[in-house]
Scaffold this active site. Structure first.
Site, PDB file in Angstrom:
ATOM      1  CG  HIS A 133      -4.144 -13.702 -11.448  1.00 43.18           C
ATOM      2  ND1 HIS A 133      -4.262 -14.701 -12.387  1.00 43.18           N
ATOM      3  CD2 HIS A 133      -5.321 -13.014 -11.496  1.00 43.18           C
ATOM      4  CE1 HIS A 133      -5.442 -14.621 -12.981  1.00 43.18           C
ATOM      5  NE2 HIS A 133      -6.102 -13.611 -12.466  1.00 43.18           N
TER       6      HIS A 133
ATOM      7  CE  LYS B  42     -16.094 -16.379 -15.084  1.00 41.62           C
ATOM      8  NZ  LYS B  42     -14.898 -15.605 -14.744  1.00 41.62           N
TER       9      LYS B  42
ATOM     10  NE  ARG C 295      -7.492  -7.476 -16.099  1.00 41.04           N
ATOM     11  CZ  ARG C 295      -8.100  -8.632 -16.333  1.00 41.04           C
ATOM     12  NH1 ARG C 295      -7.521  -9.526 -17.068  1.00 41.04           N
ATOM     13  NH2 ARG C 295      -9.284  -8.884 -15.850  1.00 41.04           N
TER      14      ARG C 295
ATOM     15  CB  SER D 110      -6.989 -16.704 -16.998  1.00 45.75           C
ATOM     16  OG  SER D 110      -6.552 -16.346 -15.712  1.00 45.75           O
TER      17      SER D 110
HETATM   18  P1  ADP Z   1     -12.599 -13.284 -12.184  1.00 46.39           P
HETATM   19  O1  ADP Z   1     -13.264 -14.294 -13.054  1.00 46.39           O
HETATM   20  O2  ADP Z   1     -13.094 -13.252 -10.789  1.00 46.39           O
HETATM   21  O3  ADP Z   1     -12.453 -11.929 -12.791  1.00 46.39           O
HETATM   22  P2  ADP Z   1      -9.796 -13.661 -12.631  1.00 46.39           P
HETATM   23  O4  ADP Z   1      -8.984 -14.829 -12.195  1.00 46.39           O
HETATM   24  O5  ADP Z   1      -9.873 -13.397 -14.097  1.00 46.39           O
HETATM   25  O6  ADP Z   1     -11.172 -13.910 -11.973  1.00 46.39           O
HETATM   26  O7  ADP Z   1      -9.273 -12.345 -11.922  1.00 46.39           O
HETATM   27  C1  ADP Z   1      -9.226 -12.197 -10.545  1.00 46.39           C
HETATM   28  C2  ADP Z   1      -8.819 -10.789 -10.202  1.00 46.39           C
HETATM   29  O8  ADP Z   1      -7.504 -10.530 -10.691  1.00 46.39           O
HETATM   30  C3  ADP Z   1      -9.695  -9.698 -10.805  1.00 46.39           C
HETATM   31  O9  ADP Z   1      -9.783  -8.631  -9.880  1.00 46.39           O
HETATM   32  C4  ADP Z   1      -8.931  -9.255 -12.026  1.00 46.39           C
HETATM   33  O10 ADP Z   1      -9.218  -7.908 -12.377  1.00 46.39           O
HETATM   34  C5  ADP Z   1      -7.508  -9.396 -11.515  1.00 46.39           C
HETATM   35  N1  ADP Z   1      -6.574  -9.593 -12.625  1.00 46.39           N
HETATM   36  C6  ADP Z   1      -6.662 -10.476 -13.632  1.00 46.39           C
HETATM   37  N2  ADP Z   1      -5.616 -10.358 -14.482  1.00 46.39           N
HETATM   38  C7  ADP Z   1      -4.850  -9.350 -13.993  1.00 46.39           C
HETATM   39  C8  ADP Z   1      -3.648  -8.695 -14.428  1.00 46.39           C
HETATM   40  N3  ADP Z   1      -3.045  -9.026 -15.566  1.00 46.39           N
HETATM   41  N4  ADP Z   1      -3.167  -7.720 -13.652  1.00 46.39           N
HETATM   42  C9  ADP Z   1      -3.808  -7.361 -12.527  1.00 46.39           C
HETATM   43  N5  ADP Z   1      -4.948  -7.890 -12.075  1.00 46.39           N
HETATM   44  C10 ADP Z   1      -5.459  -8.883 -12.797  1.00 46.39           C
END
Ligand code: ADP
Length: 158
Positions: A16, A40, A89, A127
């Site tokens: 992130h 969630k 990703r 996460s």
């Molecule tokens: P959500 O539940 O909305 O997917 P996340 O916190 O998991 O929330 O992810 C938020 C955003 O960050 C999404 O667009 C996700 O694809 C992106 N994201 C999550 N992990 C990574 C990573 N390792 N590299 C790049 N983008 C990421």
């Protein structure tokens, strides 16, 4: 141009933060927005997730952290943002992200979704991976900044 980067951030990872760093260079202002999603069952409360993000983003002059309930496009409109930022990703992200982007475009055609390709180092990182590894006592220092590492450890010590 103001952009909104919405997500769960439960907790924020180096993946992130890579997106935040790069998007902050592209837009005048970036609002990282933690979504209140009752469907969630998060490890961290909204307040904790916002606090961890604020600590991680303190050195970016044009990055703000906020939380919101309801539609992302409504939050974006309220903050006069023209762009929603998402990270991509693997192909597995694509279908879901495309659908979300299309729904958001249908709801509010004036707001565009822009995707950032994940940094090579963080393609595998989520996460969920961080939480799973930590729950089995693994070292997560490669995946998250120090403040997040400590906060996650504390959760699993309880
Ligand atoms: P959500 O539940 O909305 O997917 P996340 O916190 O998991 O929330 O992810 C938020 C955003 O960050 C999404 O667009 C996700 O694809 C992106 N994201 C999550 N992990 C990574 C990573 N390792 N590299 C790049 N983008 C990421």
């Amino acid at each position: 141009m103001t952009a909104v980067y919405p997500g769960s951030f439960d907790p924020v990872t180096n993946g992130h933060l890579d997106i935040i760093k790069r998007a902050a260079r592209v837009y005048d202002k970036l609002i990282v927005a933690v979504l209140v999603n009752p469907a969630k069952h998060p490890l961290f409360t909204i307040e904790e997730r916002v606090e961890l993000l604020r600590e991680c983003c303190a050195h970016f002059e044009n990055v703000e952290v906020d939380s919101f309930e309801g539609l992302t496009v409504d939050f974006a409109k309220k903050h006069h943002a023209g762009v929603l930022v998402r990270g991509l990703r693997a192909v597995t992200d694509f279908e879901n992200e495309l659908q979300i982007a299309q729904v958001n475009h249908a709801l509010m055609p004036g707001i565009e979704t822009m995707f950032f390709a994940t940094g090579l180092r963080w393609g595998y990182l989520s996460s969920t991976v961080v939480k799973e590894a930590a729950s089995f006592g693994s070292d997560i220092s490669k995946f998250v900044p120090k403040n997040v590492e400590e906060a996650v450890k504390k959760k699993y010590q309880k």
